[in-house]
Write an enzyme that holds these catalytic residues in place. Structure first.
Site, PDB file in Angstrom:
ATOM      1  CB  CYS A 182      -7.292  -2.128 -14.646  1.00 59.12           C
ATOM      2  SG  CYS A 182      -6.451  -3.355 -15.682  1.00 59.12           S
ATOM      3  CD  GLU A 226     -13.179 -14.658 -20.361  1.00 55.40           C
ATOM      4  OE1 GLU A 226     -12.034 -15.140 -20.261  1.00 55.40           O
ATOM      5  OE2 GLU A 226     -13.428 -13.437 -20.311  1.00 55.40           O
ATOM      6  CB  CYS A 271      -0.929  -0.014   1.209  1.00 54.25           C
ATOM      7  SG  CYS A 271      -2.138  -1.349   1.175  1.00 54.25           S
TER       8      CYS A 271
END
Length: 372
Positions: A331, A264, A14
């Protein structure tokens, strides 16, 4: 959020933790728009308020390296020297996940699952992968070097499931190679149930052990709601969901009078999507195939590609298609920017940043685009 692991310099995953969360979110919005460049500044584009994450307890999946002696295993990460750091109490996980990781560490000892030692290349248990559903059930995967330890897992499994009824699905994955790869191609189910139901908004998605799902369930739910609002706004008669995974977008966009299809590459994910559609009584069709080679016959196309983006071939095919609207969930803003440059006839109308990965520099960004 305070984290004892970060304070002790034991884990710095983090990286943005010392920064107040509101500042983190603003910095991500600024970074996203900078990377998107001219696409983010299009005069017809409206940016919606960013979707914030909970600051702790939001991760639904623990990907733990297993190290140390069999009688005191560590579940966590490897340090630069190859030794393990136990992260069972990472505040990104829920209290229920903390508790279960402790139970699973005890199972490692009882079943004699020798953790794999990277330096000596000895041992059997490499990783422990645990997914938590919104309803408090768990999917547990044991990643082993070989099948040698499988009989011991089977021997003790009934007792584990009796003591922990929250564990819904258990499997073993074999990853025999000595390299930094999380899992291998071979998966063996060990439990009667083979799917973990993930309740997201009004849709229940079925996850099999190798299924991909966003790591932040609440933010994923917000992403699907946003896509559904966009679909209702443009009112397509047909929707094509490329890179559909277990059907998150397609099943949220299914509606009366609207033909929905998903494509997919993973047959396991397609099986999950079909099961979810059948249980929900939704009219959505799914097939196994390469998204980049699919026929683009739909009013609205949804793409949610991996970090590399959709690439020049699919971008060119979308540019030449008859689709009128496109929802692009990314993303990686850099690959998104490249793809948008390759599709000059598509104009961004609305965008939104969703903080799927709090306390890091990563994020999800979604755009609604229409033909110029």
């Amino acid at each position: 959020m305070r984290c004892s692991y970060y304070d002790a310099a034991a884990c710095r995953s983090c990286s943005e933790l010392p920064t107040p969360y509101g500042v983190q979110l603003a910095a991500k919005e600024a970074a996203c728009r900078e990377v998107l460049g001219e696409h983010a500044r299009h005069p017809g584009l409206t940016w919606l308020p960013a979707v914030a994450s909970a600051e702790q307890g939001f991760r639904n999946k623990a990907k733990m390296v297993v190290t140390g002696p069999v009688d005191a295993p560590a579940l966590g990460i490897l340090d630069p020297g190859g030794s393990g750091t136990d992260l069972r109490w990472c505040p990104l996980y829920s209290a229920a996940m903390h508790e279960l990781l402790g139970v699973l560490a005890g199972f490692v000892t009882r079943a004699g699952l020798m953790p794999y030692d990277v330096k000596s290349r000895r041992g059997e248990l490499k990783h422990l992968l645990v997914t938590e559903s919104p309803d408090g059930e768990f999917l547990v995967r044991w990643v082993l070097r070989s099948s040698e330890a499988v009989p011991r897992i089977r021997k003790h499994l009934d007792a584990l499931l009796a003591a922990e009824p929250r564990i819904a699905v258990v499997s073993v994955n074999l990853q025999p190679e000595h390299k930094a790869v999380l899992e291998g191609p071979d998966e063996t189910p060990l439990s009667e149930r083979e799917t973990l139901p993930m309740r997201v908004n009004d849709v229940t998605l079925h996850l099999r052990p190798r299924s991909f799902f966003q790591t932040n369930t609440d933010v994923a739910a917000a992403l699907y709601r946003q896509a559904a609002r966009w679909a209702d706004r443009v009112a397509p008669s047909s929707v094509l969901d490329l890179y559909c995974g277990v059907g998150g977008f397609a099943l949220h966009l299914a509606a009366s009078g609207r033909a929905v299809a998903g494509v997919e590459v993973s047959d396991e994910a397609v099986a999950s999507a079909r099961l979810s559609a059948q249980e929900a009584g939704l009219d959505a069709q799914f097939r196994c195939g390469d998204a980049a080679e699919s026929a683009l016959e739909a009013d609205l196309v949804v793409v949610n590609p991996p970090r590399r983006g959709i690439g020049v071939d699919l971008a060119a095919r979308l540019e030449g298609s008859d689709a009128r609207h496109l929802v692009y969930s990314s993303c990686n803003a850099a690959s998104l920017a490249r793809d948008l440059t390759a599709m000059p006839s598509w104009r961004p109308v609305e965008g939104r940043l969703l903080d799927m990965f709090a306390h890091t520099t990563h994020y999800e960004v979604a755009l609604l685009l229409e033909r110029v």
